[in-house]
Design an enzyme around this catalytic site. Structure first.
Site, PDB file in Angstrom:
ATOM      1  N   ARG A   1      -2.184 -12.738  -1.860  1.00 30.80           N
ATOM      2  CA  ARG A   1      -2.839 -13.446  -2.965  1.00 30.80           C
ATOM      3  C   ARG A   1      -2.131 -14.775  -3.193  1.00 30.80           C
ATOM      4  O   ARG A   1      -0.923 -14.877  -2.995  1.00 30.80           O
ATOM      5  CB  ARG A   1      -2.841 -12.613  -4.257  1.00 30.80           C
ATOM      6  CG  ARG A   1      -3.900 -11.514  -4.248  1.00 30.80           C
ATOM      7  CD  ARG A   1      -4.150 -10.947  -5.628  1.00 30.80           C
ATOM      8  NE  ARG A   1      -5.276 -10.015  -5.595  1.00 30.80           N
ATOM      9  CZ  ARG A   1      -6.543 -10.363  -5.738  1.00 30.80           C
ATOM     10  NH1 ARG A   1      -6.863 -11.635  -5.936  1.00 30.80           N
ATOM     11  NH2 ARG A   1      -7.503  -9.451  -5.706  1.00 30.80           N
TER      12      ARG A   1
ATOM     13  N   ARG B   1     -17.539  10.416   6.773  1.00 32.02           N
ATOM     14  CA  ARG B   1     -18.028   9.220   6.076  1.00 32.02           C
ATOM     15  C   ARG B   1     -17.803   7.973   6.933  1.00 32.02           C
ATOM     16  O   ARG B   1     -18.666   7.105   7.013  1.00 32.02           O
ATOM     17  CB  ARG B   1     -17.327   9.086   4.727  1.00 32.02           C
ATOM     18  CG  ARG B   1     -17.775   7.883   3.914  1.00 32.02           C
ATOM     19  CD  ARG B   1     -17.294   8.005   2.482  1.00 32.02           C
ATOM     20  NE  ARG B   1     -17.337   6.739   1.777  1.00 32.02           N
ATOM     21  CZ  ARG B   1     -18.438   6.184   1.287  1.00 32.02           C
ATOM     22  NH1 ARG B   1     -19.591   6.775   1.455  1.00 32.02           N
ATOM     23  NH2 ARG B   1     -18.374   5.032   0.646  1.00 32.02           N
TER      24      ARG B   1
ATOM     25  N   TYR C   1       0.836  -1.201   0.000  1.00 33.73           N
ATOM     26  CA  TYR C   1       0.000   0.000   0.000  1.00 33.73           C
ATOM     27  C   TYR C   1       0.873   1.255   0.000  1.00 33.73           C
ATOM     28  O   TYR C   1       1.642   1.496   0.938  1.00 33.73           O
ATOM     29  CB  TYR C   1      -0.934   0.015   1.201  1.00 33.73           C
ATOM     30  CG  TYR C   1      -2.041  -1.022   1.170  1.00 33.73           C
ATOM     31  CD1 TYR C   1      -2.325  -1.747   0.016  1.00 33.73           C
ATOM     32  CD2 TYR C   1      -2.810  -1.278   2.303  1.00 33.73           C
ATOM     33  CE1 TYR C   1      -3.334  -2.689  -0.015  1.00 33.73           C
ATOM     34  CE2 TYR C   1      -3.837  -2.222   2.284  1.00 33.73           C
ATOM     35  CZ  TYR C   1      -4.085  -2.921   1.120  1.00 33.73           C
ATOM     36  OH  TYR C   1      -5.094  -3.856   1.097  1.00 33.73           O
TER      37      TYR C   1
ATOM     38  N   GLN D   1      -9.533 -12.885   3.606  1.00 39.09           N
ATOM     39  CA  GLN D   1     -10.042 -11.599   3.150  1.00 39.09           C
ATOM     40  C   GLN D   1     -10.457 -11.737   1.689  1.00 39.09           C
ATOM     41  O   GLN D   1      -9.641 -12.092   0.833  1.00 39.09           O
ATOM     42  CB  GLN D   1      -8.973 -10.506   3.329  1.00 39.09           C
ATOM     43  CG  GLN D   1      -9.499  -9.101   3.126  1.00 39.09           C
ATOM     44  CD  GLN D   1      -8.476  -8.030   3.451  1.00 39.09           C
ATOM     45  OE1 GLN D   1      -8.090  -7.254   2.582  1.00 39.09           O
ATOM     46  NE2 GLN D   1      -8.020  -7.980   4.702  1.00 39.09           N
TER      47      GLN D   1
END
Length: 305
Positions: free
Chosen positions: A118, A276, A52, A169
């Protein structure tokens, strides 16, 4: 905020968790305020990955932790590794090196959870097991899981581990419903009756593995958000209608739909807007009726046989 016993391990994480993929866009002051807003809302779970922002997201988060040493003990910290440019890498060397980098950037002594990001086609379960055991013995990682794995891949990896995998996930939202479509359309010739993931949701429930839903507002694979999109008028109309009924925003309603599933799914949201996040966190207090849950599923363009 509702708490989830992650993988039935005794580790409690907030039902709404904060994904940290975009936090490097915030200033230090903004990120510090955002983290504190999350904690005030009861959002104690923070999801990172070594890729990230090329590591910048973990570095920025680490600077917030360094400025206030009391914050770490209020959090559940998770990060992911295994993705390299043009390849996946579950070698012992890469996993261990990745964790050392993650800990250095975050400025912490251990991760509560490490996920493999992954599936690696060249994965050797025993080698991964050696890496996990070393990290566990060194006190650098306390618990382990995976991301984007199907049921058989989890079984294969678990065969080489002494640690129980607690997390998977997976992408799941009102517009990405593959985890449940094939179960609802079983024994039909409808296109969505195809099982693409080895019934991974049911598998995780049987094995007490917590599913974490990523991109809960996306349609397709990062194609865009369905909330307030002109492409999905029927779904947004129903989200608005039920949002008014339950007193929450459309985004919160989309999250409440996921939380209503009996699998006790944890939802990873990636917003960097404090208001939000405050609105979305209200989803934890919503208990959709069965009728409302199915109305949203149908409004999203799905069908029942």
């Amino acid at each position: 905020m509702k708490q989830i016993d992650l993988g039935r391990s005794g580790l409690l994480g907030s039902a709404v968790a904060l994904g940290c993929m975009r936090i490097n866009k915030l200033s230090h002051k903004e990120l510090d305020a955002y983290v504190r807003t999350a904690l005030d809302l009861g959002v104690n779970f923070f999801d990172h990955a070594d890729i990230y922002g090329g590591g910048d997201c973990e570095t920025a988060f680490g600077q917030v932790l360094a400025a206030d040493k009391t914050l770490r003990d209020k959090m559940v910290l998770q990060s992911k590794c295994g993705i390299r440019p043009g390849m996946y890498d579950f070698s012992k060397e890469h996993i261990v090196k990745s964790v050392e980098g993650i800990l250095s950037r975050l400025g912490v002594e251990y991760l509560d959870l490490l996920l493999l990001h992954r599936p690696d086609a060249l994965m050797e379960p025993e080698e991964v097991g050696e890496a996990f055991t070393l990290l566990e013995e060194q006190g650098k990682v306390r618990r382990f899981g995976v991301s984007n794995f199907n049921a058989r891949q989890i079984e294969l990896l678990q065969s080489g581990l002494s640690q129980r995998l607690l997390i998977d996930q997976l992408q799941f939202s009102l517009k990405v419903t593959g985890l449940i479509d094939h179960g609802l359309q079983v024994n039909t010739e409808f296109p969505h009756a195809a099982d693409r993931d080895g019934e991974v949701l049911d598998y995780c429930r049987l094995k007490h593995i917590t599913v974490q839903a990523w991109s809960p507002f996306q349609y397709g694979f990062f194609e865009g958000a369905f909330v307030d999109s002109d492409k999905f008028p029927q779904l947004n109309q129903k989200l608005q209608e039920l949002g008014e009924k339950y007193g929450v925003t459309k985004s919160a309603m989309a999250v409440a739909w996921i939380l209503r599933h009996p699998a006790q799914i944890q939802v990873i949201v990636g917003t960097t807007n404090p208001q939000r996040l405050t609105d979305i966190a209200a989803a934890s207090g919503v208990e959709l009726t069965r009728e409302d849950w199915y109305q949203l599923y149908l409004a999203a363009g799905n069908q029942l046989p």
